[in-house]
Structures are given as structure tokens and as C-alpha cells.
Scaffold this motif. Structure first.
Motif, mmCIF file in Angstrom:
data_model
loop_
_atom_site.group_PDB
_atom_site.id
_atom_site.type_symbol
_atom_site.label_atom_id
_atom_site.label_comp_id
_atom_site.label_asym_id
_atom_site.label_seq_id
_atom_site.Cartn_x
_atom_site.Cartn_y
_atom_site.Cartn_z
ATOM 1 N N PHE A 90 0.830 -1.190 0.000
ATOM 2 C CA PHE A 90 0.000 0.000 0.000
ATOM 3 C C PHE A 90 0.873 1.252 0.000
ATOM 4 O O PHE A 90 1.973 1.243 0.559
ATOM 5 C CB PHE A 90 -0.910 0.032 1.227
ATOM 6 N N PRO A 91 0.371 2.351 -0.573
ATOM 7 C CA PRO A 91 1.112 3.613 -0.516
ATOM 8 C C PRO A 91 1.164 4.164 0.919
ATOM 9 O O PRO A 91 0.384 3.764 1.789
ATOM 10 C CB PRO A 91 0.293 4.546 -1.415
ATOM 11 N N ASP A 92 2.075 5.082 1.137
ATOM 12 C CA ASP A 92 2.153 5.780 2.422
ATOM 13 C C ASP A 92 0.829 6.498 2.706
ATOM 14 O O ASP A 92 0.117 6.927 1.788
ATOM 15 C CB ASP A 92 3.272 6.821 2.405
ATOM 16 N N ASP A 93 0.526 6.641 3.997
ATOM 17 C CA ASP A 93 -0.591 7.491 4.453
ATOM 18 C C ASP A 93 -1.925 7.083 3.823
ATOM 19 O O ASP A 93 -2.708 7.923 3.382
ATOM 20 C CB ASP A 93 -0.311 8.969 4.139
ATOM 21 N N THR A 94 -2.197 5.778 3.815
ATOM 22 C CA THR A 94 -3.416 5.266 3.174
ATOM 23 C C THR A 94 -4.569 5.079 4.142
ATOM 24 O O THR A 94 -5.732 5.358 3.806
ATOM 25 C CB THR A 94 -3.114 3.914 2.485
ATOM 26 N N PHE A 95 -4.290 4.616 5.367
ATOM 27 C CA PHE A 95 -5.352 4.096 6.233
ATOM 28 C C PHE A 95 -5.658 5.008 7.418
ATOM 29 O O PHE A 95 -4.786 5.705 7.935
ATOM 30 C CB PHE A 95 -4.969 2.706 6.737
ATOM 31 N N ASP A 96 -6.926 4.920 7.849
ATOM 32 C CA ASP A 96 -7.392 5.679 9.020
ATOM 33 C C ASP A 96 -7.168 4.919 10.317
ATOM 34 O O ASP A 96 -7.091 5.528 11.386
ATOM 35 C CB ASP A 96 -8.895 5.980 8.874
ATOM 36 N N SER A 97 -7.098 3.589 10.244
ATOM 37 C CA SER A 97 -6.919 2.742 11.422
ATOM 38 C C SER A 97 -6.196 1.462 11.016
ATOM 39 O O SER A 97 -6.242 1.055 9.849
ATOM 40 C CB SER A 97 -8.272 2.353 12.050
ATOM 41 N N ALA A 98 -5.556 0.835 12.000
ATOM 42 C CA ALA A 98 -4.949 -0.485 11.798
ATOM 43 C C ALA A 98 -5.331 -1.385 12.959
ATOM 44 O O ALA A 98 -5.565 -0.905 14.078
ATOM 45 C CB ALA A 98 -3.429 -0.376 11.684
ATOM 46 N N LEU A 99 -5.355 -2.685 12.685
ATOM 47 C CA LEU A 99 -5.747 -3.671 13.695
ATOM 48 C C LEU A 99 -4.796 -4.859 13.639
ATOM 49 O O LEU A 99 -4.497 -5.380 12.562
ATOM 50 C CB LEU A 99 -7.181 -4.143 13.432
ATOM 51 N N SER A 100 -4.335 -5.269 14.812
ATOM 52 C CA SER A 100 -3.485 -6.459 14.920
ATOM 53 C C SER A 100 -3.878 -7.216 16.175
ATOM 54 O O SER A 100 -3.814 -6.656 17.278
ATOM 55 C CB SER A 100 -2.010 -6.054 14.987
ATOM 56 N N THR A 101 -4.294 -8.471 16.014
ATOM 57 C CA THR A 101 -4.672 -9.283 17.171
ATOM 58 C C THR A 101 -3.933 -10.622 17.143
ATOM 59 O O THR A 101 -4.046 -11.379 16.190
ATOM 60 C CB THR A 101 -6.198 -9.535 17.209
ATOM 61 N N TRP A 102 -3.148 -10.859 18.193
ATOM 62 C CA TRP A 102 -2.394 -12.104 18.347
ATOM 63 C C TRP A 102 -1.623 -12.431 17.062
ATOM 64 O O TRP A 102 -1.674 -13.552 16.549
ATOM 65 C CB TRP A 102 -3.329 -13.240 18.753
ATOM 66 N N THR A 103 -0.890 -11.443 16.574
ATOM 67 C CA THR A 103 -0.184 -11.556 15.297
ATOM 68 C C THR A 103 1.317 -11.385 15.444
ATOM 69 O O THR A 103 2.102 -12.096 14.820
ATOM 70 C CB THR A 103 -0.732 -10.501 14.308
ATOM 71 N N MET A 104 1.758 -10.430 16.250
ATOM 72 C CA MET A 104 3.181 -10.101 16.334
ATOM 73 C C MET A 104 4.026 -11.253 16.878
ATOM 74 O O MET A 104 5.238 -11.287 16.680
ATOM 75 C CB MET A 104 3.387 -8.850 17.185
ATOM 76 N N CYS A 105 3.384 -12.210 17.520
ATOM 77 C CA CYS A 105 4.099 -13.358 18.071
ATOM 78 C C CYS A 105 4.699 -14.250 16.993
ATOM 79 O O CYS A 105 5.647 -14.994 17.250
ATOM 80 C CB CYS A 105 3.159 -14.185 18.953
ATOM 81 N N SER A 106 4.164 -14.196 15.780
ATOM 82 C CA SER A 106 4.599 -15.142 14.747
ATOM 83 C C SER A 106 5.220 -14.472 13.522
ATOM 84 O O SER A 106 5.553 -15.151 12.558
ATOM 85 C CB SER A 106 3.425 -16.027 14.313
ATOM 86 N N ILE A 107 5.395 -13.160 13.551
ATOM 87 C CA ILE A 107 6.051 -12.464 12.448
ATOM 88 C C ILE A 107 7.557 -12.474 12.696
ATOM 89 O O ILE A 107 8.003 -12.122 13.793
ATOM 90 C CB ILE A 107 5.521 -11.017 12.327
#
Length: 205
Positions: free
Chosen positions: A94-111
Motif C-alpha cells: 500500500f502507498p504511504d498514508d493510506t489508512f485511518d486505522s490499523a488492527l493487529s490481534t495475536w499476530t506479532m508473536c509469529s512475524i
């Protein structure tokens, strides 16, 4: 990844992450989402039922074809358009400055590199936009941390690289976010080593 990682792990996570006991937490973390939303680690769509009316569209980043297929029922019953638009949280299309919100649930543990993924999230968020996060990670208590470190190698093998020991707040700050609010707690009914959660909101600079 092999058969186990590609076919079995997504189905295990579908059951575990779809537990009824997690629904109040999903409702909490989704509150306040608005406009165009990017969701990292969409999984099998367990958050879809909790998107608030202010959400216009969700762009889902999910590497697993099996998880996306399992999301079909949730997507069919949801009231918000959802598009699978990326496979890798560390390289968002995605281009820079695209989204109004972001969501991450139980995700960073496996990246593999969660700081890079969070920096990517910050890049695609508009200035002042918010990341809503609900992640399990390093426990606040030293004794629990000892067990997390002991059990981490087993967890990584069984659950697709998932780790118990990510320092969630530190990762978010290192990626350039300002944490606006955070609640650190143990999930009811879960072993402390697996259920040390951080739920909150961080602002993109």
C-alpha cells in the motif's frame, strides 16, 4: 512450511482464536476503528463480527490460503467489505498514508521481524491515525517469564513460529508509535505463560 504448517496450524488457530472467551477482548480492541482499516494477520476472520459501523472497508493481510478459506463464513455474515490485499506484514503493498486505522490481534508473536511489520503499519497509516492491538507476549512477572523462555522452543515448533516472549509495548515504541493506552493482563482461564496480553491503542507520528 510443509503440510503441518500450511494445513494443520491454520485450522488449530481457527479453533483456538475463535474461542467464545476471547470475544469480549476482540470487541474491546475493535472499538474505535474507523474509515479505511488495514488488519495485519487477519487469520480466519474472528474480528469481523466486531468491526464497528464507522469502518468503511478492511484490507486484510493474511499469508495463509487455508485461513482465508476458513474465513468465508465470517465474511459472508459481516457488514463491512473485506478484501484480501496482502500476504506479508513486513512488506505491505500500500502507498504511504493510506489508512485511518490499523488492527493487529495475536499476530506479532509469529512475524519474523515484528518491528519491521509495525514500521510498515506506521508507514501506511495517515499521520495521527491509530493502531489497535491485542497481543500476547512477555509476561510482567519474572517467574512467568522463566516458563515462557523454557517453553518457547516447543511453542515455535507447534504453532507456526509463535513465541511467548515478545516485549509488545517495546516493539510498538521501537517502530515509532506513541502508546496512547495499554492494558496488560492475564487472560482468564489461560495459563499465564500463554495468556499474558497487551491490549491498547498506539498513535502513528
Amino acid at each position: 512450511m510443509g503440510f503441518y504448517g500450511e494445513q494443520v496450524v491454520p485450522r488449530l488457530l481457527h479453533v483456538a482464536c475463535g474461542a467464545k472467551s476471547l470475544r469480549p477482548l476482540r470487541e474491546r480492541v475493535c472499538a474505535g476503528l474507523r474509515g479505511e482499516v488495514v488488519e495485519i494477520g487477519f487469520g480466519s476472520g474472528a474480528n469481523v463480527a466486531f468491526y464497528p459501523p464507522a469502518v468503511d472497508r478492511v484490507r486484510a493481510v493474511e499469508p495463509s490460503d487455508v485461513a482465508w478459506k476458513l474465513a468465508g463464513k465470517s465474511l459472508a455474515g459481516g457488514g463491512v467489505p473485506v478484501e484480501r490485499a496482502g500476504l506479508d506484514g513486513q512488506a505491505l503493498p500500500f502507498p504511504d498514508d493510506t489508512f485511518d486505522s490499523a488492527l493487529s490481534t495475536w499476530t506479532m508473536c509469529s512475524i519474523p521481524d515484528p518491528v519491521v511489520a509495525l514500521q510498515e503499519v506506521r508507514r501506511v497509516l495517515k499521520p495521527g491515525a491509530r493502531l489497535h492491538f491485542l497481543e500476547h507476549g512477555l509476561a510482567p512477572d519474572p517467574q512467568v517469564r522463566k516458563w515462557q523462555h523454557r517453553l518457547d522452543p516447543i511453542e515455535k515448533r507447534l504453532v507456526g513460529g509463535c513465541t511467548f516472549t515478545q516485549p509488545i509495548a517495546d516493539l510498538i515504541r521501537r517502530a515509532g508509535f506513541d502508546i496512547e493506552e495499554i492494558d496488560v493482563f492475564y487472560e482468564k482461564g489461560a495459563p499465564k505463560f500463554a495468556g499474558a496480553d497487551s491490549l491498547g491503542v498506539a498513535v502513528a507520528g
